[in-house]
Design a protein around this motif. Structure first.
Motif, PDB file in Angstrom:
ATOM      1  N   ALA A 112     -11.740  -7.199   1.106  1.00 17.18           N
ATOM      2  CA  ALA A 112     -11.828  -6.306  -0.057  1.00 17.18           C
ATOM      3  C   ALA A 112     -10.806  -5.181   0.111  1.00 17.18           C
ATOM      4  CB  ALA A 112     -13.227  -5.731  -0.188  1.00 17.18           C
ATOM      5  N   ASP A 113     -10.311  -4.663  -1.011  1.00 16.58           N
ATOM      6  CA  ASP A 113      -9.325  -3.585  -0.949  1.00 16.58           C
ATOM      7  C   ASP A 113      -9.986  -2.215  -0.931  1.00 16.58           C
ATOM      8  OD1 ASP A 113      -6.586  -4.989  -1.563  1.00 16.58           O
ATOM      9  OD2 ASP A 113      -8.050  -5.865  -2.921  1.00 16.58           O
ATOM     10  N   ASP A 114     -11.190  -2.154  -1.499  1.00 13.83           N
ATOM     11  CA  ASP A 114     -11.807  -0.844  -1.646  1.00 13.83           C
ATOM     12  C   ASP A 114     -13.323  -1.019  -1.765  1.00 13.83           C
ATOM     13  OD1 ASP A 114     -12.007   1.890  -1.910  1.00 13.83           O
ATOM     14  OD2 ASP A 114     -10.570   2.020  -3.553  1.00 13.83           O
ATOM     15  N   ARG A 123      -9.335   3.585  -9.311  1.00 20.84           N
ATOM     16  CA  ARG A 123      -9.146   2.743  -8.120  1.00 20.84           C
ATOM     17  C   ARG A 123      -8.615   1.364  -8.490  1.00 20.84           C
ATOM     18  NH1 ARG A 123     -13.272   4.161  -3.313  1.00 20.84           N
ATOM     19  NH2 ARG A 123     -13.563   6.364  -3.767  1.00 20.84           N
ATOM     20  N   ILE A 124      -9.086   0.821  -9.614  1.00 11.82           N
ATOM     21  CA  ILE A 124      -8.542  -0.473 -10.069  1.00 11.82           C
ATOM     22  C   ILE A 124      -7.039  -0.334 -10.318  1.00 11.82           C
ATOM     23  CG2 ILE A 124      -8.515  -2.149 -11.976  1.00 11.82           C
ATOM     24  CD1 ILE A 124     -11.537  -1.625 -12.298  1.00 11.82           C
ATOM     25  N   ARG A 174      -0.557  -1.193  -6.316  1.00 12.75           N
ATOM     26  CA  ARG A 174      -0.194  -1.570  -4.948  1.00 12.75           C
ATOM     27  C   ARG A 174       0.184  -3.039  -4.857  1.00 12.75           C
ATOM     28  NH1 ARG A 174      -4.602   1.228  -2.626  1.00 12.75           N
ATOM     29  NH2 ARG A 174      -5.699  -0.672  -2.102  1.00 12.75           N
ATOM     30  N   ARG A 175      -0.654  -3.865  -5.501  1.00 14.37           N
ATOM     31  CA  ARG A 175      -0.483  -5.308  -5.318  1.00 14.37           C
ATOM     32  C   ARG A 175       0.617  -5.882  -6.188  1.00 14.37           C
ATOM     33  NH1 ARG A 175      -4.149  -8.819  -3.249  1.00 14.37           N
ATOM     34  NH2 ARG A 175      -5.567  -7.784  -1.840  1.00 14.37           N
ATOM     35  N   ASN A 219       4.588   1.330  -7.225  1.00 11.90           N
ATOM     36  CA  ASN A 219       5.366   2.184  -8.127  1.00 11.90           C
ATOM     37  C   ASN A 219       4.632   2.505  -9.420  1.00 11.90           C
ATOM     38  OD1 ASN A 219       7.661   2.235  -6.465  1.00 11.90           O
ATOM     39  ND2 ASN A 219       8.154   0.174  -7.160  1.00 11.90           N
ATOM     40  N   ASN A 220       4.827   3.728  -9.907  1.00  8.29           N
ATOM     41  CA  ASN A 220       4.331   4.092 -11.233  1.00  8.29           C
ATOM     42  C   ASN A 220       5.339   3.746 -12.303  1.00  8.29           C
ATOM     43  OD1 ASN A 220       1.769   5.102 -11.054  1.00  8.29           O
ATOM     44  ND2 ASN A 220       2.486   7.089 -10.328  1.00  8.29           N
TER      45      ASN A 220
END
Ligand code: CA
Length: 225
Positions: free
Chosen positions: A95-97, A111-112, A118-119, A124-125
């Motif tokens: 799990a990531d979180d 968080r999603i 990230r993935r 990057n934004n």
């Protein structure tokens, strides 16, 4: 972005769905273990929100199954349990979180988004592709420094194509990425065609070359020219 929420408390499930849909996500739900299994074996998601205590099974087993099928989806555990053991177990199996109930829906959403960035977006934004600039947080696009108004589906399509540039994407994979699981494929191909036509027109009007090539009988490819 397409998210599967697995949760047996139906009021909470509905609250999460409403909130995330309001944040422009495509949301699928499962309220027990079997339903969750059939969803993950048939469809791909960008992120899963997984409750641990489910009727007829455990969220941990769902995570094991996802990992066994080499899913690239992000995973957030939501659980009423707050023992350190559960949290460590969840993170250890991939799990990531981990979010302890009760939580604020805005935090789940944040968080999603962070996991997806990230993935899929390498943290990057902002994504730039030649004259195109995408701000993932604001969900805005500029071309030659001028804002271009896209619908949510057009925005998702553009991000999906640019994240997969120079790859041939089948119509099916695009449709599965962007639409609900239940939609009839015949309808969804027609929808897809319409959205792509509109996206192309807006890009062209803003001065972009045609990066998006149709691959006859297969799908589409976003080409770096
Ligand atoms: Ca539960």
């Amino acid at each position: 972005m397409k998210v599967l929420v697995i949760e047996d408390e139906l009021a909470l499930l509905q609250d999460i769905r409403n909130y995330l849909e309001g944040a422009n996500m495509t949301v699928e739900t499962a309220s027990d273990y079997q339903q969750a299994l059939s969803k993950i074996s048939g469809f791909d998601y960008d992120c899963l929100v997984v409750d641990i205590n489910l009727p007829h099974g455990s969220g941990f087993d769902i995570i094991h199954k996802l990992k066994a099928q080499e899913s690239k989806a992000g995973i957030i555990i939501i659980s009423a349990r707050h023992s350190l053991d559960d949290k460590i177990k969840g993170l250890n199996i991939g799990a990531d979180d981990y979010l302890v109930k009760p939580f604020h829906l805005s935090e789940l959403n944040a968080r999603i988004n962070s996991i997806i960035r990230r993935r899929i977006l390498d943290g990057n934004n902002l994504t730039t592709f030649h004259e195109i600039r995408i701000d993932h947080t604001a969900q805005t696009v500029t071309i030659h420094d001028k804002p271009v108004l896209l619908t949510h589906k057009e925005f998702d399509l553009l991000v999906y194509f640019i994240s997969n540039k120079n790859k041939v994407l089948s119509q099916l994979s695009i449709v599965e990425h962007l639409w609900m699981d239940e939609i009839e494929l015949v309808d969804s191909y027609a929808f897809l065609y319409t959205h792509i036509r509109n996206l192309r027109k807006k890009m062209q009007d803003a001065g972009c070359p045609n990066y998006l090539k149709s691959i006859y009988g297969i799908g589409y490819k976003w080409e770096d020219q």
